[in-house]
Design a protein around this motif. Structure first.
Motif, PDB file in Angstrom:
ATOM      1  N   TYR A  60       0.846  -1.201   0.000  1.00 21.63           N
ATOM      2  CA  TYR A  60       0.000   0.000   0.000  1.00 21.63           C
ATOM      3  C   TYR A  60       0.879   1.248   0.000  1.00 21.63           C
ATOM      4  O   TYR A  60       2.059   1.212   0.396  1.00 21.63           O
ATOM      5  N   LYS A  61       0.282   2.349  -0.441  1.00 21.78           N
ATOM      6  CA  LYS A  61       0.980   3.636  -0.449  1.00 21.78           C
ATOM      7  C   LYS A  61      -0.041   4.738  -0.185  1.00 21.78           C
ATOM      8  O   LYS A  61      -1.143   4.723  -0.733  1.00 21.78           O
ATOM      9  N   GLU A  75       4.363   4.189   3.021  1.00 19.21           N
ATOM     10  CA  GLU A  75       4.419   3.161   1.994  1.00 19.21           C
ATOM     11  C   GLU A  75       4.968   1.892   2.628  1.00 19.21           C
ATOM     12  O   GLU A  75       5.924   1.942   3.403  1.00 19.21           O
ATOM     13  N   LYS A 107      -4.491  10.192  -1.120  1.00 20.18           N
ATOM     14  CA  LYS A 107      -4.716   9.154  -2.117  1.00 20.18           C
ATOM     15  C   LYS A 107      -4.100   7.858  -1.603  1.00 20.18           C
ATOM     16  O   LYS A 107      -2.932   7.822  -1.223  1.00 20.18           O
ATOM     17  N   GLU A 109      -3.371   3.771  -2.398  1.00 16.93           N
ATOM     18  CA  GLU A 109      -3.283   2.696  -3.375  1.00 16.93           C
ATOM     19  C   GLU A 109      -2.952   1.407  -2.619  1.00 16.93           C
ATOM     20  O   GLU A 109      -2.085   1.407  -1.743  1.00 16.93           O
ATOM     21  N   GLU A 123      -5.969  -4.574  -7.467  1.00 19.42           N
ATOM     22  CA  GLU A 123      -5.541  -3.238  -7.049  1.00 19.42           C
ATOM     23  C   GLU A 123      -6.763  -2.371  -6.719  1.00 19.42           C
ATOM     24  O   GLU A 123      -7.798  -2.450  -7.375  1.00 19.42           O
ATOM     25  N   LYS A 125      -7.821   1.776  -5.510  1.00 17.55           N
ATOM     26  CA  LYS A 125      -7.388   3.156  -5.310  1.00 17.55           C
ATOM     27  C   LYS A 125      -8.556   3.955  -4.743  1.00 17.55           C
ATOM     28  O   LYS A 125      -9.701   3.779  -5.167  1.00 17.55           O
ATOM     29  N   LYS A 126      -8.256   4.807  -3.797  1.00 20.41           N
ATOM     30  CA  LYS A 126      -9.299   5.656  -3.223  1.00 20.41           C
ATOM     31  C   LYS A 126      -8.664   6.945  -2.721  1.00 20.41           C
ATOM     32  O   LYS A 126      -7.560   6.930  -2.178  1.00 20.41           O
ATOM     33  N   GLN A 127      -9.386   8.048  -2.912  1.00 15.66           N
ATOM     34  CA  GLN A 127      -8.873   9.315  -2.404  1.00 15.66           C
ATOM     35  C   GLN A 127      -9.989  10.124  -1.754  1.00 15.66           C
ATOM     36  O   GLN A 127     -11.169   9.932  -2.049  1.00 15.66           O
TER      37      GLN A 127
END
Length: 454
Positions: A60-61, A75, A107, A109, A123, A125-127
């Protein structure tokens, strides 16, 4: 042989995709990302992010974007043998990191350890945007009464300002045990930004400390101390003998009426009434009387309470009662109202206008009527023989509302008169004194208005 090889080849062709489709190793659900934080951030508190995945998280990052610039805040990559199914990430801004404007975007990931997607994993992604607010609310105590006693009442008028205000209240705590506290709600008062609340010093608190607390949506907190001089309070002690007749005529029928088990031992019968049923009855009274029905208050005026035209006082608020049976000490209770009596079935009048918020039977208190006045102030009338007003009715001063009686856990006809401030039982005698009301309530409000109008 050819048929067998063909069958085997077909099984392989069908079986491998079926295995991939059905196997947990090739699950296709992406990680679930959750921001456990509101829309506002004060940059001091940690911001929690939760990532869950059934096959385990591989990577994750977390990146922050502000003013067009991106900075990786956190990260992490996990080994194939150490994938995490539930990861909680606490994000804290680096010390002295410059933030421009009032908006940042985080953000996230995340990639799981699934073999799906050509062994690359699923994968997600969310922000989320966060509004930056680092300024605490402004709080000010405009006026309050000068002194209070244990079990007594008071009032405070305050000012609270914040564009993103979440909540504001008055916190009353026991100065000898600060973890023991109550929150008193504020009511909008007179002009924008001003609030008012009656105060209560709970009888169970040995000390008293009050402060105005304001919290905004970014969890910035401000407090202002409400100065208060303590007055000495003296409450009487009483030794009460419980007779076999009381157990037979009052206690047992009351437990039966309430649908409670009746013990075989007379001492246990009384304790069931005085302790367990008392607790049930008092919790119900708290729920009934802990209300604020006013959207805004411009003024507050009360006449002294005088529910009976004339009366004799039978028991005081705060009386410490020890109960005996055949000379043995068996139970204890604090009396949380004023007992007054005249003649059987005496008329009870409303001393002030109000609204009936309860009319019914309540355990040890018997037939009880509750009138809401203003600012969370409720008067109660217990042990009544009959009611003359219905639940939800508005009553004016001088209205006949009920008659005294002997319902509940009592022997003789009388009125148990109670005063509650946001569910807290307080000394009724204060509210029966015109001078006390003027000096500690209405006069304080008048002076506060003068300050506001300057």
């Amino acid at each position: 042989m050819k048929k067998f090889i063909g069958f085997l080849f077909l099984a392989v062709i069908i079986g491998i995709p079926a295995y991939i489709y059905m196997s947990p190793t090739f699950e296709r659900v992406p990680p679930k990302i959750t921001f456990n934080h509101g829309d506002y951030w004060n940059l001091r508190d940690k911001l929690e992010i939760n990532i869950k995945d059934s096959s385990g998280l591989k990577y994750y990052k977390v990146t922050m974007i502000n003013d067009g610039k991106a900075k990786v805040l956190k990260e992490e990559e996990f080994s194939p043998n150490d994938t995490q199914k539930d990861v909680k990430i606490n994000i804290k801004l680096p010390e002295f990191y410059p933030i421009k404007g009032k908006l940042v975007t985080l953000k996230v990931e995340a990639i799981d350890g699934s073999k799906w997607n050509y062994f690359a994993g699923n994968e997600a992604k969310k922000q989320k945007e966060f509004y930056i607010d680092t300024i605490s609310p402004t709080t000010e105590v405009i006026n309050n009464n000068y002194a209070m006693k244990r079990g007594g009442s008071g009032i405070a008028i305050v000012k609270v300002s914040d564009d993103n205000l979440k909540e504001a209240y008055i916190k009353v705590s026991d100065s000898e045990n600060p973890d023991n506290f109550i929150k008193l709600k504020l009511t909008p008062f007179y002009k924008k930004g001003y609030f008012i609340s009656l105060l209560a010093w709970p009888y169970s608190f040995k000390g008293f400390n009050a402060e105005l607390v304001a919290i905004d949506k970014a969890n910035n907190i401000s407090t202002s101390h409400i100065p208060m001089r303590w007055k000495r309070a003296w409450y009487p002690k009483a030794k009460i003998k419980i007779s076999k007749e009381f157990i037979k005529v009052v206690a047992i029928p009351l437990l039966q009426k309430m649908g409670m088990d009746v013990p075989n031992n007379p001492i246990e019968i009384f304790k069931e009434v005085n302790e367990r049923l008392r607790q049930i009855s008092e919790k119900r009274l708290y729920k009934i009387t802990n209300v604020i029905l006013d959207k805004k208050i411009n003024s507050f005026y009360l006449r002294p309470f005088k529910p009976l035209r004339s009366y004799a006082k039978k028991a005081s608020y705060g009386e410490m009662r020890t109960y005996y049976y055949n000379g043995e000490k068996i139970s204890f209770a604090i009396h949380k109202g004023l007992d007054i009596a005249r003649i059987a079935h005496s008329k009870i009048y409303a001393s002030n206008s109000g609204r009936v918020i309860f009319e019914g039977f309540n355990g040890i208190y018997g037939n009880t009527l509750a009138l809401y006045h203003k600012l969370g102030l409720v008067s109660t009338y217990s042990h009544c023989s009959s009611f003359n007003v219905a639940n939800g009715a508005s009553v004016s001063r001088g209205t006949l509302i009920a008659h005294t009686g002997a319902t509940g856990a009592v022997f003789g006809d009388h009125l148990h008169f109670g005063i509650y401030v946001q569910g807290i039982p307080v000394e009724p005698l204060e509210w029966m004194d015109a001078h006390w009301i003027k000096d500690n309530i209405t006069g304080v409000i008048i002076k506060a208005k003068r300050v506001i109008n300057r």
